[in-house]
Design a protein around this motif. Structure first.
Motif, PDB file in Angstrom:
ATOM      1  N   SER A  47       0.852  -1.191   0.000  1.00  0.00           N
ATOM      2  CA  SER A  47       0.000   0.000   0.000  1.00  0.00           C
ATOM      3  C   SER A  47       0.884   1.235   0.000  1.00  0.00           C
ATOM      4  CB  SER A  47      -0.885   0.027   1.241  1.00  0.00           C
ATOM      5  OG  SER A  47      -1.742  -1.079   1.254  1.00  0.00           O
ATOM      6  N   TYR A  48       0.339   2.336  -0.545  1.00  0.00           N
ATOM      7  CA  TYR A  48       1.061   3.604  -0.553  1.00  0.00           C
ATOM      8  C   TYR A  48       0.115   4.700  -0.084  1.00  0.00           C
ATOM      9  CZ  TYR A  48       3.520   7.747  -2.156  1.00  0.00           C
ATOM     10  OH  TYR A  48       4.143   8.962  -2.209  1.00  0.00           O
ATOM     11  N   ASN A  49       0.559   5.474   0.906  1.00  0.00           N
ATOM     12  CA  ASN A  49      -0.195   6.604   1.423  1.00  0.00           C
ATOM     13  C   ASN A  49       0.401   7.871   0.825  1.00  0.00           C
ATOM     14  OD1 ASN A  49      -1.067   8.832   2.996  1.00  0.00           O
ATOM     15  ND2 ASN A  49      -1.572   7.453   4.681  1.00  0.00           N
ATOM     16  N   ALA A  50      -0.318   8.488  -0.098  1.00  0.00           N
ATOM     17  CA  ALA A  50       0.190   9.676  -0.788  1.00  0.00           C
ATOM     18  C   ALA A  50       0.364  10.865   0.152  1.00  0.00           C
ATOM     19  CB  ALA A  50      -0.743  10.050  -1.941  1.00  0.00           C
ATOM     20  N   GLU A  51      -0.433  10.945   1.205  1.00  0.00           N
ATOM     21  CA  GLU A  51      -0.329  12.064   2.141  1.00  0.00           C
ATOM     22  C   GLU A  51       0.954  12.009   2.949  1.00  0.00           C
ATOM     23  OE1 GLU A  51      -3.815  12.534   4.536  1.00  0.00           O
ATOM     24  OE2 GLU A  51      -5.145  12.514   2.794  1.00  0.00           O
ATOM     25  N   THR A  52       1.367  10.810   3.341  1.00  0.00           N
ATOM     26  CA  THR A  52       2.572  10.674   4.169  1.00  0.00           C
ATOM     27  C   THR A  52       3.788  10.241   3.350  1.00  0.00           C
ATOM     28  OG1 THR A  52       2.133   8.350   4.690  1.00  0.00           O
ATOM     29  CG2 THR A  52       1.197  10.016   6.173  1.00  0.00           C
ATOM     30  N   GLY A  53       3.545   9.709   2.141  1.00  0.00           N
ATOM     31  CA  GLY A  53       4.640   9.208   1.316  1.00  0.00           C
ATOM     32  C   GLY A  53       5.194   7.884   1.805  1.00  0.00           C
ATOM     33  N   GLN A  54       4.398   7.159   2.598  1.00  0.00           N
ATOM     34  CA  GLN A  54       4.883   5.906   3.182  1.00  0.00           C
ATOM     35  C   GLN A  54       4.275   4.682   2.502  1.00  0.00           C
ATOM     36  OE1 GLN A  54       4.759   5.848   7.448  1.00  0.00           O
ATOM     37  NE2 GLN A  54       6.650   7.021   7.435  1.00  0.00           N
ATOM     38  N   PHE A  55       5.113   3.663   2.379  1.00  0.00           N
ATOM     39  CA  PHE A  55       4.696   2.377   1.852  1.00  0.00           C
ATOM     40  C   PHE A  55       4.467   1.430   3.028  1.00  0.00           C
ATOM     41  CE2 PHE A  55       7.168   4.250  -1.569  1.00  0.00           C
ATOM     42  CZ  PHE A  55       6.422   3.937  -2.691  1.00  0.00           C
ATOM     43  N   THR A  56       3.511   0.523   2.869  1.00  0.00           N
ATOM     44  CA  THR A  56       3.209  -0.456   3.907  1.00  0.00           C
ATOM     45  C   THR A  56       3.072  -1.825   3.265  1.00  0.00           C
ATOM     46  OG1 THR A  56       1.976   1.221   5.132  1.00  0.00           O
ATOM     47  CG2 THR A  56       1.627  -1.068   5.769  1.00  0.00           C
ATOM     48  N   ALA A  57       3.803  -2.791   3.827  1.00  0.00           N
ATOM     49  CA  ALA A  57       3.715  -4.176   3.342  1.00  0.00           C
ATOM     50  C   ALA A  57       2.374  -4.757   3.745  1.00  0.00           C
ATOM     51  CB  ALA A  57       4.845  -5.005   3.923  1.00  0.00           C
ATOM     52  N   PRO A  58       1.842  -5.675   2.934  1.00  0.00           N
ATOM     53  CA  PRO A  58       0.591  -6.313   3.335  1.00  0.00           C
ATOM     54  C   PRO A  58       0.821  -7.198   4.555  1.00  0.00           C
ATOM     55  CG  PRO A  58       1.473  -7.347   1.363  1.00  0.00           C
ATOM     56  CD  PRO A  58       2.348  -6.170   1.673  1.00  0.00           C
ATOM     57  N   PRO A  59      -0.222  -7.455   5.339  1.00  0.00           N
ATOM     58  CA  PRO A  59      -0.051  -8.317   6.519  1.00  0.00           C
ATOM     59  C   PRO A  59       0.310  -9.743   6.090  1.00  0.00           C
ATOM     60  CG  PRO A  59      -2.360  -7.788   6.189  1.00  0.00           C
ATOM     61  CD  PRO A  59      -1.581  -6.989   5.188  1.00  0.00           C
ATOM     62  N   GLU A  60       1.065 -10.409   6.938  1.00  0.00           N
ATOM     63  CA  GLU A  60       1.411 -11.800   6.678  1.00  0.00           C
ATOM     64  C   GLU A  60       0.150 -12.653   6.765  1.00  0.00           C
ATOM     65  OE1 GLU A  60       4.404 -13.224   5.932  1.00  0.00           O
ATOM     66  OE2 GLU A  60       5.203 -11.186   5.763  1.00  0.00           O
ATOM     67  N   PRO A  61      -0.007 -13.613   5.857  1.00  0.00           N
ATOM     68  CA  PRO A  61      -1.178 -14.478   5.960  1.00  0.00           C
ATOM     69  C   PRO A  61      -1.123 -15.307   7.237  1.00  0.00           C
ATOM     70  CG  PRO A  61       0.278 -15.222   4.205  1.00  0.00           C
ATOM     71  CD  PRO A  61       0.854 -13.946   4.758  1.00  0.00           C
ATOM     72  N   SER A  62      -2.273 -15.498   7.850  1.00  0.00           N
ATOM     73  CA  SER A  62      -2.287 -16.268   9.078  1.00  0.00           C
ATOM     74  C   SER A  62      -2.327 -17.770   8.730  1.00  0.00           C
ATOM     75  CB  SER A  62      -3.489 -15.901   9.928  1.00  0.00           C
ATOM     76  OG  SER A  62      -4.678 -16.066   9.195  1.00  0.00           O
ATOM     77  N   ALA A  63      -1.730 -18.556   9.595  1.00  0.00           N
ATOM     78  CA  ALA A  63      -1.686 -20.000   9.392  1.00  0.00           C
ATOM     79  C   ALA A  63      -3.073 -20.595   9.644  1.00  0.00           C
ATOM     80  CB  ALA A  63      -0.684 -20.631  10.326  1.00  0.00           C
ATOM     81  N   PRO A  64      -3.440 -21.588   8.852  1.00  0.00           N
ATOM     82  CA  PRO A  64      -4.741 -22.217   9.086  1.00  0.00           C
ATOM     83  C   PRO A  64      -4.780 -22.898  10.459  1.00  0.00           C
ATOM     84  CG  PRO A  64      -3.591 -23.267   7.251  1.00  0.00           C
ATOM     85  CD  PRO A  64      -2.737 -22.154   7.753  1.00  0.00           C
ATOM     86  N   ALA A  65      -5.950 -22.921  11.054  1.00  0.00           N
ATOM     87  CA  ALA A  65      -6.093 -23.493  12.394  1.00  0.00           C
ATOM     88  C   ALA A  65      -6.095 -25.018  12.346  1.00  0.00           C
ATOM     89  CB  ALA A  65      -7.367 -23.015  13.033  1.00  0.00           C
TER      90      ALA A  65
END
Length: 65
Positions: A47-65
């Motif tokens: 993801s990219y926030n144009a207001e702050t100029g920051q990139f964010t990695a997507p969350p790690e997928p959770s392991a199946p239960a």
């Protein structure tokens, strides 16, 4: 230098100009207008926030239960 092409707040592509050329010399202006410089760790799907100029990695997928 690397560039992230942004579409609706998401990194859709990482672009790197040919050595010795600028991003403007390597890509059409319609593409360059959607690009911002980024660090080497940024990847498509972030993801990219144009207001702050920051990139964010997507969350790690959770392991199946």
């Amino acid at each position: 230098m690397k560039y992230a092409r942004i579409n609706e707040g998401s990194v859709v592509e990482i672009c790197t100009p040919v050595p010795g050329f600028t991003i403007h010399q390597c890509f059409h202006a319609d593409l360059v207008k959607d690009m911002v410089s980024c660090t080497d760790d940024v990847q498509a799907g972030w993801s990219y926030n144009a207001e702050t100029g920051q990139f964010t990695a997507p969350p790690e997928p959770s392991a199946p239960a």
